[in-house]
Design an enzyme around this catalytic site. Structure first.
Site: not given
Length: 336
Positions: A182-183, A200
């Site tokens: 994520h991200d 992440g």
């Protein structure tokens, strides 16, 4: 909403997947008299395509595929048997989903994929992140550019919060069994070898090359034209143009092979090597601290004028900002 069957024809484009060659029915999904959702597409009878899905020209959908109600597919997309598109997902033109590929998720947010992307066998792209802080009611996002080759069993997750995005640029080769969490922010023209794992919030610039089984700690930055050796565990930033290897990863000099291949001039490489030696290779005990050596190179009129050197020095400085992790170990650096 009605399913309207058009006439058949006896010849087919040689570009169609073999599993669709026997299909001789072309369909259009019609919402009303003014709007056509899909035309000149080939859909296998066993596929489940929601009537609200938007299909472009010449889309082919193989056996046992499914396409959600809010999906949008550009022209020329191909779904091989058993591939699936869920949730609010948009594919650009000429994307290909190989057998078992899954794109999108039913959670709030969206997955947007550009044109000319290949999603490999059993890859999972744009699904919910693996972050316990994520709340199912929050929107999460993934944006992928153009001309990416995402190979088999790769996983790429949406963002962990509505104020962020997971972003993949253009022209990346992401080999088998890689993971992008994520991200993350991935630039252009990078090569991630098999089993490269990004935690992440990792940021990767352009033309970065990882060897197999490389692990990147969360919030790390990988500078452009850097190289990460096989099996490296990278827990701090890798500045531009540099090469790291080991557990934990240590800087091993400049990525000279990569710089040469990418067209850096002899003068640029010579200047980078000079700057690297002055910063990281202590000739004697009077050479001063790391900060002193870095400042001295920044004031060196001969090499600081070279844009590549300036970019490398700025990359090093940026890694020591308050919200950054510093650069990889340099205790045992070797000359390059």
């Amino acid at each position: 909403m009605s399913l309207i069957k058009h006439g058949t024809r006896s010849s087919f484009s040689s570009s169609l997947p073999s599993f669709l060659l026997f299909q001789q029915r072309f369909f259009s999904y019609v919402a009303d008299e003014k709007r056509v959702y899909a035309s000149n597409s080939i859909i296998h009878p066993s596929a489940i395509v929601h009537p609200n899905a938007v299909l472009g020209e010449g889309v082919s959908v193989g056996p046992f595929c499914s396409i959600s109600s809010s999906a949008k597919l550009g022209s020329g997309c191909q779904l091989y048997p058993g591939s699936h598109i869920f949730g609010n997902t948009e594919l650009g033109d000429n994307c290909m989903l190989m057998t078992g590929a899954v794109v999108g998720d039913d959670y709030p947010g969206y997955t947007v994929i550009g044109s000319n992307n290949t999603i490999g066998y059993h890859a999972v792209i744009g699904v919910k992140c693996q972050d316990l802080k994520y709340k199912p009611e929050d929107e999460c996002f993934l944006e992928v550019g153009h001309n990416n080759d995402i190979r088999e069993h790769t996983s790429i997750h949406r963002s962990s919060k509505s104020t962020d995005r997971t972003v993949i640029g253009d022209g990346n080769l992401i080999m088998g069994a890689c993971h992008i969490a994520h991200d993350c922010k991935i630039g252009n023209n990078n090569i991630f070898a098999n089993n490269t794992l990004l935690a992440g919030h990792v940021e990767v610039e352009d033309y970065v090359h990882t060897a197999g089984a490389t692990v990147i700690h969360q919030f790390c930055h990988l500078g452009s034209f850097s190289f990460l050796g096989g099996g490296s565990v990278v827990s701090q930033d890798v500045p531009k143009y540099m090469m790291v290897a080991g557990d934990r990863a240590e800087l091993r000099g400049l990525n000279l092979v990569g710089l040469t291949r990418r067209g850096f001039s002899i003068e640029e490489i010579r200047s980078l090597k000079t700057a690297y030696r002055k910063i990281f290779i202590r000739a004697d005990t009077t050479a001063g601290s790391f900060d002193e050596r870095l400042a001295k190179v920044e004031q060196h009129e001969g090499i600081i004028q070279v844009p590549a050197v300036h970019a490398m020095l700025q990359s090093i400085r940026d890694s020591f900002a308050e919200d950054r992790r510093g650069i990889c170990k340099y205790k045992y650096w070797n000359d390059s």
